[in-house]
Scaffold this active site. Structure first.
Site, PDB file in Angstrom:
ATOM      1  N   ASN A 101       0.821  -1.210   0.000  1.00  0.00           N
ATOM      2  CA  ASN A 101       0.000   0.000   0.000  1.00  0.00           C
ATOM      3  C   ASN A 101       0.856   1.261   0.000  1.00  0.00           C
ATOM      4  OD1 ASN A 101      -1.999  -1.844   0.174  1.00  0.00           O
ATOM      5  ND2 ASN A 101      -2.468  -1.489   2.335  1.00  0.00           N
ATOM      6  N   VAL A 102       0.341   2.269  -0.682  1.00  0.00           N
ATOM      7  CA  VAL A 102       1.077   3.531  -0.803  1.00  0.00           C
ATOM      8  C   VAL A 102       0.433   4.608   0.069  1.00  0.00           C
ATOM      9  CG1 VAL A 102       1.826   2.956  -3.163  1.00  0.00           C
ATOM     10  CG2 VAL A 102      -0.281   4.272  -2.845  1.00  0.00           C
ATOM     11  N   ASP A 103      -0.505   4.206   0.940  1.00  0.00           N
ATOM     12  CA  ASP A 103      -1.301   5.198   1.689  1.00  0.00           C
ATOM     13  C   ASP A 103      -0.662   5.687   2.988  1.00  0.00           C
ATOM     14  OD1 ASP A 103      -1.805   3.049   3.504  1.00  0.00           O
ATOM     15  OD2 ASP A 103      -3.687   2.528   2.513  1.00  0.00           O
ATOM     16  N   HIS A 118       5.732  -0.703  -2.870  1.00  0.00           N
ATOM     17  CA  HIS A 118       5.234  -0.012  -4.067  1.00  0.00           C
ATOM     18  C   HIS A 118       5.289   1.506  -3.904  1.00  0.00           C
ATOM     19  CE1 HIS A 118       2.832  -3.817  -5.487  1.00  0.00           C
ATOM     20  NE2 HIS A 118       4.108  -3.883  -5.785  1.00  0.00           N
ATOM     21  N   CYS A 126      10.686  13.999  -9.382  1.00  0.00           N
ATOM     22  CA  CYS A 126      10.901  14.721 -10.641  1.00  0.00           C
ATOM     23  C   CYS A 126      11.287  13.709 -11.725  1.00  0.00           C
ATOM     24  CB  CYS A 126      12.008  15.758 -10.457  1.00  0.00           C
ATOM     25  SG  CYS A 126      12.464  16.570 -12.001  1.00  0.00           S
ATOM     26  N   CYS A 149      12.497  22.756 -11.704  1.00  0.00           N
ATOM     27  CA  CYS A 149      13.270  22.732 -12.953  1.00  0.00           C
ATOM     28  C   CYS A 149      12.357  22.772 -14.184  1.00  0.00           C
ATOM     29  CB  CYS A 149      14.176  21.501 -12.991  1.00  0.00           C
ATOM     30  SG  CYS A 149      13.296  19.965 -13.299  1.00  0.00           S
ATOM     31  N   THR A 187      -4.682  -9.022   0.375  1.00  0.00           N
ATOM     32  CA  THR A 187      -4.140  -8.856  -0.987  1.00  0.00           C
ATOM     33  C   THR A 187      -4.711  -9.940  -1.892  1.00  0.00           C
ATOM     34  OG1 THR A 187      -2.161  -8.812  -2.399  1.00  0.00           O
ATOM     35  CG2 THR A 187      -1.993 -10.111  -0.369  1.00  0.00           C
ATOM     36  N   SER A 188      -5.010  -9.544  -3.149  1.00  0.00           N
ATOM     37  CA  SER A 188      -5.550 -10.525  -4.093  1.00  0.00           C
ATOM     38  C   SER A 188      -4.447 -11.464  -4.573  1.00  0.00           C
ATOM     39  CB  SER A 188      -6.205  -9.807  -5.278  1.00  0.00           C
ATOM     40  OG  SER A 188      -5.274  -8.933  -5.877  1.00  0.00           O
ATOM     41  N   ALA A 230     -10.380  -7.914   7.847  1.00  0.00           N
ATOM     42  CA  ALA A 230      -9.122  -7.803   8.601  1.00  0.00           C
ATOM     43  C   ALA A 230      -9.340  -7.007   9.890  1.00  0.00           C
ATOM     44  CB  ALA A 230      -8.063  -7.123   7.733  1.00  0.00           C
TER      45      ALA A 230
HETATM   46  C1  BJW Z   1     -10.167  -7.484   2.407  1.00  0.00           C
HETATM   47  C2  BJW Z   1     -10.996  -6.512   2.839  1.00  0.00           C
HETATM   48  C3  BJW Z   1     -11.103  -6.469   4.264  1.00  0.00           C
HETATM   49  C4  BJW Z   1     -11.068  -6.311   0.721  1.00  0.00           C
HETATM   50  N1  BJW Z   1     -10.383  -7.351   4.998  1.00  0.00           N
HETATM   51  N2  BJW Z   1      -9.467  -8.368   3.027  1.00  0.00           N
HETATM   52  C5  BJW Z   1       5.244 -12.373 -13.938  1.00  0.00           C
HETATM   53  C6  BJW Z   1       4.160 -12.906 -14.584  1.00  0.00           C
HETATM   54  C7  BJW Z   1       3.183 -12.069 -15.150  1.00  0.00           C
HETATM   55  C8  BJW Z   1       3.292 -10.686 -15.061  1.00  0.00           C
HETATM   56  C9  BJW Z   1       4.377 -10.163 -14.391  1.00  0.00           C
HETATM   57  C10 BJW Z   1       5.341 -10.984 -13.845  1.00  0.00           C
HETATM   58  N3  BJW Z   1       6.301 -10.210 -13.257  1.00  0.00           N
HETATM   59  C11 BJW Z   1       5.938  -8.929 -13.415  1.00  0.00           C
HETATM   60  C12 BJW Z   1       4.790  -8.867 -14.118  1.00  0.00           C
HETATM   61  C13 BJW Z   1       4.071  -7.644 -14.505  1.00  0.00           C
HETATM   62  C14 BJW Z   1       3.294  -7.009 -13.384  1.00  0.00           C
HETATM   63  C15 BJW Z   1       2.245  -7.962 -12.846  1.00  0.00           C
HETATM   64  O1  BJW Z   1       2.378  -8.564 -11.816  1.00  0.00           O
HETATM   65  N4  BJW Z   1       1.124  -8.086 -13.540  1.00  0.00           N
HETATM   66  C16 BJW Z   1       0.042  -8.964 -13.078  1.00  0.00           C
HETATM   67  C17 BJW Z   1      -1.231  -8.139 -12.879  1.00  0.00           C
HETATM   68  C18 BJW Z   1      -0.106 -10.084 -14.025  1.00  0.00           C
HETATM   69  N5  BJW Z   1       4.194  -6.580 -12.318  1.00  0.00           N
HETATM   70  C19 BJW Z   1       4.927  -5.493 -12.445  1.00  0.00           C
HETATM   71  O2  BJW Z   1       4.905  -4.821 -13.446  1.00  0.00           O
HETATM   72  C20 BJW Z   1       5.809  -5.112 -11.270  1.00  0.00           C
HETATM   73  N6  BJW Z   1       7.137  -4.860 -11.747  1.00  0.00           N
HETATM   74  C21 BJW Z   1       8.013  -5.837 -12.010  1.00  0.00           C
HETATM   75  O3  BJW Z   1       7.816  -6.986 -11.700  1.00  0.00           O
HETATM   76  O4  BJW Z   1       9.148  -5.406 -12.669  1.00  0.00           O
HETATM   77  C22 BJW Z   1       9.885  -6.375 -13.401  1.00  0.00           C
HETATM   78  C23 BJW Z   1       9.073  -6.844 -14.614  1.00  0.00           C
HETATM   79  C24 BJW Z   1       8.260  -5.967 -15.314  1.00  0.00           C
HETATM   80  C25 BJW Z   1       7.508  -6.416 -16.422  1.00  0.00           C
HETATM   81  C26 BJW Z   1       7.532  -7.769 -16.789  1.00  0.00           C
HETATM   82  C27 BJW Z   1       8.337  -8.640 -16.041  1.00  0.00           C
HETATM   83  C28 BJW Z   1       9.107  -8.169 -14.965  1.00  0.00           C
HETATM   84  C29 BJW Z   1       5.337  -3.812 -10.640  1.00  0.00           C
HETATM   85  C30 BJW Z   1       3.994  -3.957 -10.015  1.00  0.00           C
HETATM   86  C31 BJW Z   1       3.558  -2.596  -9.478  1.00  0.00           C
HETATM   87  C32 BJW Z   1       2.115  -2.623  -8.970  1.00  0.00           C
HETATM   88  N7  BJW Z   1       1.682  -1.291  -8.780  1.00  0.00           N
HETATM   89  C33 BJW Z   1       0.380  -1.040  -8.174  1.00  0.00           C
HETATM   90  C34 BJW Z   1       0.149   0.484  -8.141  1.00  0.00           C
HETATM   91  C35 BJW Z   1       1.002   1.121  -7.049  1.00  0.00           C
HETATM   92  C36 BJW Z   1       0.805   2.592  -6.989  1.00  0.00           C
HETATM   93  C37 BJW Z   1      -0.599   2.984  -6.592  1.00  0.00           C
HETATM   94  O5  BJW Z   1      -1.130   2.533  -5.564  1.00  0.00           O
HETATM   95  O6  BJW Z   1      -1.168   3.763  -7.316  1.00  0.00           O
HETATM   96  O7  BJW Z   1       0.328  -1.591  -6.864  1.00  0.00           O
HETATM   97  S1  BJW Z   1      -0.961  -1.879  -9.020  1.00  0.00           S
HETATM   98  C38 BJW Z   1      -1.855  -2.290  -7.572  1.00  0.00           C
HETATM   99  O8  BJW Z   1      -1.864  -3.724  -7.335  1.00  0.00           O
HETATM  100  C39 BJW Z   1      -1.049  -1.691  -6.412  1.00  0.00           C
HETATM  101  C40 BJW Z   1      -1.186  -2.748  -5.362  1.00  0.00           C
HETATM  102  O9  BJW Z   1      -0.175  -2.603  -4.389  1.00  0.00           O
HETATM  103  C41 BJW Z   1      -1.106  -4.013  -6.152  1.00  0.00           C
HETATM  104  C42 BJW Z   1      -1.688  -5.204  -5.446  1.00  0.00           C
HETATM  105  O10 BJW Z   1      -3.045  -5.053  -5.189  1.00  0.00           O
HETATM  106  P1  BJW Z   1      -3.654  -5.585  -3.833  1.00  0.00           P
HETATM  107  O11 BJW Z   1      -3.058  -4.848  -2.695  1.00  0.00           O
HETATM  108  O12 BJW Z   1      -3.567  -7.041  -3.781  1.00  0.00           O
HETATM  109  O13 BJW Z   1      -5.175  -5.059  -3.948  1.00  0.00           O
HETATM  110  P2  BJW Z   1      -6.441  -5.758  -4.660  1.00  0.00           P
HETATM  111  O14 BJW Z   1      -7.455  -4.707  -4.853  1.00  0.00           O
HETATM  112  O15 BJW Z   1      -6.036  -6.535  -5.842  1.00  0.00           O
HETATM  113  O16 BJW Z   1      -6.931  -6.810  -3.589  1.00  0.00           O
HETATM  114  C43 BJW Z   1      -7.527  -6.421  -2.367  1.00  0.00           C
HETATM  115  C44 BJW Z   1      -7.814  -7.692  -1.581  1.00  0.00           C
HETATM  116  O17 BJW Z   1      -8.297  -7.306  -0.311  1.00  0.00           O
HETATM  117  C45 BJW Z   1      -8.871  -8.594  -2.213  1.00  0.00           C
HETATM  118  O18 BJW Z   1      -8.387  -9.930  -2.219  1.00  0.00           O
HETATM  119  C46 BJW Z   1     -10.087  -8.472  -1.277  1.00  0.00           C
HETATM  120  O19 BJW Z   1     -10.813  -9.681  -1.159  1.00  0.00           O
HETATM  121  C47 BJW Z   1      -9.417  -8.121   0.028  1.00  0.00           C
HETATM  122  N8  BJW Z   1     -10.213  -7.328   0.957  1.00  0.00           N
HETATM  123  N9  BJW Z   1     -11.562  -5.806   1.847  1.00  0.00           N
HETATM  124  C48 BJW Z   1      -9.602  -8.280   4.366  1.00  0.00           C
HETATM  125  N10 BJW Z   1     -11.883  -5.582   4.896  1.00  0.00           N
END
Ligand code: BJW
Length: 251
Positions: A101-103, A118, A126, A149, A187-188, A230
């Protein structure tokens, strides 16, 4: 929520304990998650906005999304789930938290050993010289914001297709490889490389517990999975941990 004694006993204060969180931990603070209905902003999905390509094509649109989220997060308070994790840092001497999380809500809840893998949306970078500055103004006076700049500022976060900070990643991999217990919350588990952390921890011999509202790809593969909010499960778990480990349950 029932927790068996054997589960509570796995949280041994002599062991290395790591918590990994995602957007779900902040959902009960009113912060929208990424996937699912509430993850939508206007007609856009996070995957369409959280990319360098989207920023290059339309920095104003991407900044409007971040400014909207900064508005929500600026008003949000840490919830009982965040507070329980902050309390765990005090209970367990060898404790670390990795959050996607970025919050910034974990730090506001009182956690100090946090890797924000993240980035943080209160930091601006910049695009020309890479310098980072904190800016807590909501709304930002100018969209898109500019550096002195003249170049664009961007959120200091990790977008799809971008590399994670090498130092953070190295530290996170070490924590995951060495931990005895990993608690994965809200996390999903679909975004790499973090989505691989729980299975890496398991391969390294750690006991892995998941807390999530819904089943995830991880659920069938962890040692224990708790389905629910949670903000309800973690305080209940903490209470049991304090009762057990505070009363010589390890003797
Ligand atoms: C509750 C609840 C409650 C609800 N109690 N639970 C290998 C294979 C395929 C693809 C890739 C790979 N390696 C890299 C990639 C590409 C890509 C990737 O993974 N893509 C997939 C989608 C397929 N990854 C990247 O690009 C990463 N970089 C990287 O690996 O560099 C090297 C590379 C690049 C390219 C190719 C290969 C290698 C960087 C990833 C950056 C993610 N950035 C974000 C935005 C951050 C900034 C911002 O916030 O604006 O990060 S995207 C977004 O997803 C954010 C989150 O941190 C991240 C994860 O999401 P999260 O936290 O899991 O949230 P949700 O909404 O998905 O899930 C919420 C969950 O909570 C749910 O399960 C609910 O059920 C639950 N919930 N209420 C408990 N009350």
């Amino acid at each position: 929520m029932e927790f068996s004694t054997s589960l509570i006993a796995t949280f041994d204060p002599a062991k290395k304990i790591v918590v990994l969180t995602g957007a779900g931990i902040s959902a009960e603070s009113g912060v929208p998650t990424f996937r699912g209905e509430e993850g939508l902003w206007k007609q856009y999905r996070a995957e369409e906005l959280a990319t360098p390509h989207a920023f290059e094509a339309n920095p104003k649109l991407v900044w409007e999304w971040y400014d909207w989220r900064r508005g929500i997060i600026g008003k949000a308070q840490p919830n009982p789930g965040h507070l329980a994790i902050a309390e765990m840092e005090r209970l367990f001497p060898d404790f670390a938290l990795i959050t996607q999380n970025v919050d910034g809500l974990h730090r506001r809840a009182g956690n100090s050993k946090v890797i924000e893998i993240h980035g943080n949306l209160w930091d601006l970078r910049c695009v020309a010289d890479g310098r980072v500055r904190e800016d807590n103004r909501v709304p930002l006076p100018q969209i898109p914001p500019l550096c002195e700049c003249g170049a664009l500022l961007r959120p200091h976060v990790v977008w799809f297709g971008e590399s994670l900070d090498q130092e953070d990643l190295t530290q996170a991999y070490r924590l995951i490889e060495e931990c005895d217990l990993l608690l994965v919350v809200g996390t999903s588990a679909v975004v790499q490389p973090v989505a691989s952390f729980p299975l890496m921890a398991k391969e390294g011999g750690a006991f892995v517990i998941e807390v999530n509202m819904d089943p995830t790809p991880l659920s069938p593969r962890v040692d224990a999975s708790f389905q629910g909010k949670a903000g309800e499960i973690l305080p209940a778990l903490l209470e049991k941990l304090q009762g057990y480990w505070g009363k010589g349950g390890n003797s």
